[in-house]
Design an enzyme around this catalytic site. Structure first.
Site, PDB file in Angstrom:
ATOM      1  N   CYS A 116      29.573  14.273 -38.518  1.00 56.04           N
ATOM      2  CA  CYS A 116      28.969  15.310 -37.678  1.00 56.04           C
ATOM      3  C   CYS A 116      29.898  16.485 -37.402  1.00 56.04           C
ATOM      4  CB  CYS A 116      28.499  14.707 -36.358  1.00 56.04           C
ATOM      5  SG  CYS A 116      27.307  13.362 -36.565  1.00 56.04           S
ATOM      6  N   HIS A 253      27.311  20.152 -31.324  1.00 57.54           N
ATOM      7  CA  HIS A 253      26.645  19.244 -32.259  1.00 57.54           C
ATOM      8  C   HIS A 253      25.407  18.685 -31.568  1.00 57.54           C
ATOM      9  CE1 HIS A 253      25.583  16.012 -34.830  1.00 57.54           C
ATOM     10  NE2 HIS A 253      26.061  15.074 -34.029  1.00 57.54           N
ATOM     11  N   ASN A 283      19.295  14.405 -34.825  1.00 57.02           N
ATOM     12  CA  ASN A 283      20.710  14.515 -35.203  1.00 57.02           C
ATOM     13  C   ASN A 283      20.778  14.665 -36.723  1.00 57.02           C
ATOM     14  OD1 ASN A 283      23.400  14.141 -35.848  1.00 57.02           O
ATOM     15  ND2 ASN A 283      23.696  12.393 -34.484  1.00 57.02           N
TER      16      ASN A 283
END
Length: 326
Positions: A116, A253, A283
């Site tokens: 990520c 993020h 996500n």
């Protein structure tokens, strides 16, 4: 003092056509919209088609970024793709993308795997190469097809992830060496391998010759995510010589709305200045920050001169931050 800065001259994004809502998921596993949305803030996510690859999404995002930058494909002299879901184990998805874009043969192309945090890692690499004069125009992409490594029978993970790609083009430009310059002002990255097993794939070429599925210890990740995201912002702001009060937008993020809200409170920044796309993207790992930025540009949210703080945290654990004036 004149310095070279990496100015952001164009962004683009691509989301698969298929949208999977929380109600759709409730027909696949024991869950419901309220359970997912209250815990994560996610209501829907995009899912790649069976034959739709990470390079396919990257290509479309790149074309949009190139168009928005107003440049010719062949002006790009470096390609870096941040991903944990490459088309093939090797070679790099970036090499495949460079060929498809018709870049000049010999143009360096590489992938980076920082999960990520991948876009922050990739941007630091591109920025360093630009400032050293090794390249002039870099295409930086975060792209994932996480649906292909998601166990759709595991409700603890399958509700979280989605697919997509975001692209950014950085070009060398002269600056004065102060915080009023346009471009990347600072980057800072970290890793802690002692946390490796808390967020990982349960497969791999060397260990069992399989891609595996996403495995996550949610409590451990949550515990580390908030301080890591805060550190990424605070340290990169310090390096850039700016204060949080000067930041126009924070792009975190996009993992979980509860995490984003907690980080915003610790940074003392209003949620009105925080870019949130997790509700309709889920996500998307390395793609989440460039996706959020490209959508914000497309919506007219960002304006020239805005100061943007960015931070990410992901598997490894990896984390980091970046400050950019657009």
């Amino acid at each position: 003092m004149t310095v070279i800065r990496s100015q952001l001259i164009g962004t683009g994004y691509k989301l698969p056509a298929k949208i999977l809502t929380n109600d759709d998921l409730s027909k696949m596993v024991e869950t419901n919209d309220e359970w997912i949305s209250t815990r994560t803030g996610i209501r829907s996510r995009h899912i790649a088609a069976e034959k739709e690859t990470t390079s396919d999404l990257s290509y479309e995002a790149a074309l949009m970024a190139i168009k928005n930058a107003g440049i010719d494909n062949r002006e790009i002299d470096f390609v870096i793709v941040a991903t944990i879901t490459p088309d093939n184990t090797f070679p790099a998805t970036a090499a495949k993308l460079a060929k498809r874009l018709g870049l000049t043969p010999g143009t360096p192309a590489m992938d980076v795997n920082a999960a990520c945090s991948g876009f922050v890692y990739a941007s630091q690499i591109a920025d360093n190469m630009i400032r050293l004069g090794q390249v002039k125009t870099a295409l930086v992409i975060g792209a994932e097809t996480l649906s292909k490594i998601t166990d759709w029978t595991d409700r603890n993970t399958c509700v979280l992830f989605g697919d997509g790609a975001g692209a950014a083009i950085f070009r060398a430009a002269e600056g004065n060496g102060d915080s009023l310059d346009r471009g990347i002002l600072s980057t800072k990255i970290y890793a802690d391998g002692s946390q490796y097993e808390h967020l990982c794939s349960d497969g791999g070429v060397s260990c069992n010759q399989q891609a595996g599925f996403i495995h996550m210890d949610g409590k451990e990740v949550f515990k580390v995510a908030i301080p890591s995201l805060v550190q990424g912002v605070e340290e990169s702001l310090k390096m850039a010589g700016v204060d949080m009060s000067e930041v126009d937008w924070y792009v975190p993020h996009q993992a979980n709305l509860r995490i984003i809200d907690s980080v915003a409170k610790k940074l003392e920044i209003s949620m009105d200045k925080v870019v949130v796309t997790v509700d309709h993207h889920g996500n998307t790992s390395a793609a989440s920050i460039p996706l959020a930025m490209a959508e914000s540009f497309a919506a007219g949210k960002f304006k020239k001169g805005d100061l943007i703080a960015i931070s990410a945290m992901g598997a490894g654990f990896t984390w980091g931050g970046m400050v950019i004036r657009i």
